[in-house]
Motif scaffolding. Sequence first.
Motif, PDB file in Angstrom:
ATOM      1  N   GLY A  32       0.816  -1.216   0.000  1.00  0.00           N
ATOM      2  CA  GLY A  32       0.000   0.000   0.000  1.00  0.00           C
ATOM      3  C   GLY A  32       0.844   1.258   0.000  1.00  0.00           C
ATOM      4  O   GLY A  32       1.943   1.292  -0.565  1.00  0.00           O
ATOM      5  N   VAL A  33       0.351   2.310   0.669  1.00  0.00           N
ATOM      6  CA  VAL A  33       1.020   3.607   0.669  1.00  0.00           C
ATOM      7  C   VAL A  33       2.305   3.532   1.489  1.00  0.00           C
ATOM      8  O   VAL A  33       2.328   3.005   2.605  1.00  0.00           O
ATOM      9  CB  VAL A  33       0.089   4.692   1.243  1.00  0.00           C
ATOM     10  CG1 VAL A  33       0.838   6.019   1.382  1.00  0.00           C
ATOM     11  CG2 VAL A  33      -1.131   4.862   0.345  1.00  0.00           C
ATOM     12  N   VAL A  34       3.395   4.051   0.930  1.00  0.00           N
ATOM     13  CA  VAL A  34       4.679   4.108   1.619  1.00  0.00           C
ATOM     14  C   VAL A  34       5.228   5.530   1.532  1.00  0.00           C
ATOM     15  O   VAL A  34       4.701   6.371   0.796  1.00  0.00           O
ATOM     16  CB  VAL A  34       5.701   3.115   1.008  1.00  0.00           C
ATOM     17  CG1 VAL A  34       5.229   1.683   1.172  1.00  0.00           C
ATOM     18  CG2 VAL A  34       5.961   3.435  -0.460  1.00  0.00           C
ATOM     19  N   SER A  35       6.275   5.795   2.302  1.00  0.00           N
ATOM     20  CA  SER A  35       6.920   7.113   2.281  1.00  0.00           C
ATOM     21  C   SER A  35       8.228   7.044   1.511  1.00  0.00           C
ATOM     22  O   SER A  35       8.764   5.958   1.249  1.00  0.00           O
ATOM     23  CB  SER A  35       7.198   7.593   3.714  1.00  0.00           C
ATOM     24  OG  SER A  35       8.208   6.780   4.310  1.00  0.00           O
ATOM     25  N   LEU A  36       8.766   8.221   1.191  1.00  0.00           N
ATOM     26  CA  LEU A  36      10.051   8.270   0.489  1.00  0.00           C
ATOM     27  C   LEU A  36      11.156   7.687   1.377  1.00  0.00           C
ATOM     28  O   LEU A  36      12.097   7.057   0.868  1.00  0.00           O
ATOM     29  CB  LEU A  36      10.387   9.710   0.097  1.00  0.00           C
ATOM     30  CG  LEU A  36      11.435   9.888  -1.010  1.00  0.00           C
ATOM     31  CD1 LEU A  36      10.978   9.255  -2.309  1.00  0.00           C
ATOM     32  CD2 LEU A  36      11.744  11.370  -1.232  1.00  0.00           C
ATOM     33  N   ALA A  80       3.052   3.530  -4.494  1.00  0.00           N
ATOM     34  CA  ALA A  80       2.143   4.593  -4.052  1.00  0.00           C
ATOM     35  C   ALA A  80       2.873   5.543  -3.101  1.00  0.00           C
ATOM     36  O   ALA A  80       3.163   5.201  -1.955  1.00  0.00           O
ATOM     37  CB  ALA A  80       0.925   3.986  -3.365  1.00  0.00           C
ATOM     38  N   LEU A  81       3.184   6.741  -3.588  1.00  0.00           N
ATOM     39  CA  LEU A  81       3.874   7.761  -2.798  1.00  0.00           C
ATOM     40  C   LEU A  81       3.042   9.042  -2.817  1.00  0.00           C
ATOM     41  O   LEU A  81       3.192   9.877  -3.722  1.00  0.00           O
ATOM     42  CB  LEU A  81       5.266   8.033  -3.379  1.00  0.00           C
ATOM     43  CG  LEU A  81       6.370   7.028  -3.065  1.00  0.00           C
ATOM     44  CD1 LEU A  81       7.548   7.214  -4.002  1.00  0.00           C
ATOM     45  CD2 LEU A  81       6.818   7.182  -1.622  1.00  0.00           C
ATOM     46  N   PRO A  82       2.137   9.227  -1.866  1.00  0.00           N
ATOM     47  CA  PRO A  82       1.269  10.409  -1.871  1.00  0.00           C
ATOM     48  C   PRO A  82       2.070  11.705  -1.838  1.00  0.00           C
ATOM     49  O   PRO A  82       3.054  11.826  -1.096  1.00  0.00           O
ATOM     50  CB  PRO A  82       0.443  10.246  -0.583  1.00  0.00           C
ATOM     51  CG  PRO A  82       0.504   8.794  -0.271  1.00  0.00           C
ATOM     52  CD  PRO A  82       1.843   8.325  -0.744  1.00  0.00           C
ATOM     53  N   GLY A  83       1.657  12.651  -2.666  1.00  0.00           N
ATOM     54  CA  GLY A  83       2.298  13.966  -2.682  1.00  0.00           C
ATOM     55  C   GLY A  83       3.578  14.047  -3.485  1.00  0.00           C
ATOM     56  O   GLY A  83       4.163  15.130  -3.616  1.00  0.00           O
ATOM     57  N   ILE A  84       4.034  12.921  -4.026  1.00  0.00           N
ATOM     58  CA  ILE A  84       5.266  12.928  -4.832  1.00  0.00           C
ATOM     59  C   ILE A  84       4.910  12.925  -6.309  1.00  0.00           C
ATOM     60  O   ILE A  84       4.258  12.010  -6.807  1.00  0.00           O
ATOM     61  CB  ILE A  84       6.150  11.707  -4.520  1.00  0.00           C
ATOM     62  CG1 ILE A  84       6.564  11.694  -3.050  1.00  0.00           C
ATOM     63  CG2 ILE A  84       7.371  11.689  -5.430  1.00  0.00           C
ATOM     64  CD1 ILE A  84       7.494  12.809  -2.653  1.00  0.00           C
ATOM     65  N   GLN A  85       5.281  13.974  -6.990  1.00  0.00           N
ATOM     66  CA  GLN A  85       5.094  14.056  -8.439  1.00  0.00           C
ATOM     67  C   GLN A  85       6.430  14.408  -9.061  1.00  0.00           C
ATOM     68  O   GLN A  85       7.035  15.418  -8.726  1.00  0.00           O
ATOM     69  CB  GLN A  85       4.041  15.109  -8.802  1.00  0.00           C
ATOM     70  CG  GLN A  85       2.629  14.713  -8.410  1.00  0.00           C
ATOM     71  CD  GLN A  85       1.606  15.705  -8.936  1.00  0.00           C
ATOM     72  OE1 GLN A  85       1.907  16.869  -9.196  1.00  0.00           O
ATOM     73  NE2 GLN A  85       0.370  15.239  -9.117  1.00  0.00           N
ATOM     74  N   LEU A  86       6.869  13.568  -9.962  1.00  0.00           N
ATOM     75  CA  LEU A  86       8.187  13.733 -10.562  1.00  0.00           C
ATOM     76  C   LEU A  86       8.051  13.700 -12.081  1.00  0.00           C
ATOM     77  O   LEU A  86       7.272  12.917 -12.628  1.00  0.00           O
ATOM     78  CB  LEU A  86       9.101  12.595 -10.099  1.00  0.00           C
ATOM     79  CG  LEU A  86      10.615  12.848 -10.000  1.00  0.00           C
ATOM     80  CD1 LEU A  86      10.899  14.033  -9.086  1.00  0.00           C
ATOM     81  CD2 LEU A  86      11.312  11.609  -9.485  1.00  0.00           C
TER      82      LEU A  86
END
Length: 292
Positions: A180-184, A254-260
């Motif tokens: 699921g959702v993970v962090s950087l 899934a990295l919320p808020g990360i757009q590259l």
Amino acid sequence: MDLANLSAFIAIAETGSFSGAGGRLHLTQPAISKRIAGLEQQLDVRLFDRLGREVTLTEAGRALLPRAYQILNVLDDTRRALTNLSGAVSGRLTLATSHHIGLHRLPPLLRAFTRQYPAVALDIEFLDSEAAYDEVLHGRAEIAVITLAPEPHHLVRAVPVWNDALDFVASPEHPLASNGVVSLADVARHPAVFPGGNTFTHHIVQRLFESQGLAPNIAMSTNYLETIKMMVSIGLAWSVLPRTMLDEQVAPIALPGIQLSRQLGYILHTERTLSNAARAFMALLDSYAGSA
């Protein structure tokens, strides 16, 4: 000053050997040696030190190299300016591009261009974006279609054509893709396969981690995105790939808020006279600007 001798001098300086220069210019090694001997005699200086198989520029050679580029570029500029007077879109167009763009972006443009301008002979070289950048900077290519540098050289004009979204990816079975959702920070703890440290894409991703006080765990690196995708798909590491390359072999992380993203486009030398063929190709690229 003999222009053929200057061309041989530049070829040796760039390839680091007389045999390499001969291969590039389709000449024998004795013919290359004769040209350099003639140039050294003309200038009354030694241009290369030959230490065994090592060939290095002397101080005089280092001083001549930028001027040799300038002389040949001015001549090429003059030829193009005179040819352009006819208004015909013909002749040779020297184009450099990256492997990824050549495979995934250019085919429809090249098809349209060759149909519209059949009198143009395309000379396409597939290189890393950074090497293609140097081809334009040193006057060996009129245009390069590449990943644009974050900070372009002051003599280079960069024109964006495509915004290339980048996604963090792993194999579908990888913990980063299946939990699921993970962090950087979570991502940074797992081994990664990255584009080479000299690539523009590497710098874009590296800066993202640095902005959050993190360092990616780079276990492997390669400049070929298809190779990176393969290594990700078999579970060796996570990576960052263009969204256009994603399929069932790899899964987005899934990295919320990360757009590259990175900018793909073309570059040209600001002090070079462009051929009519180059201008026509630029116009076609401009018409594709903003497309997916």
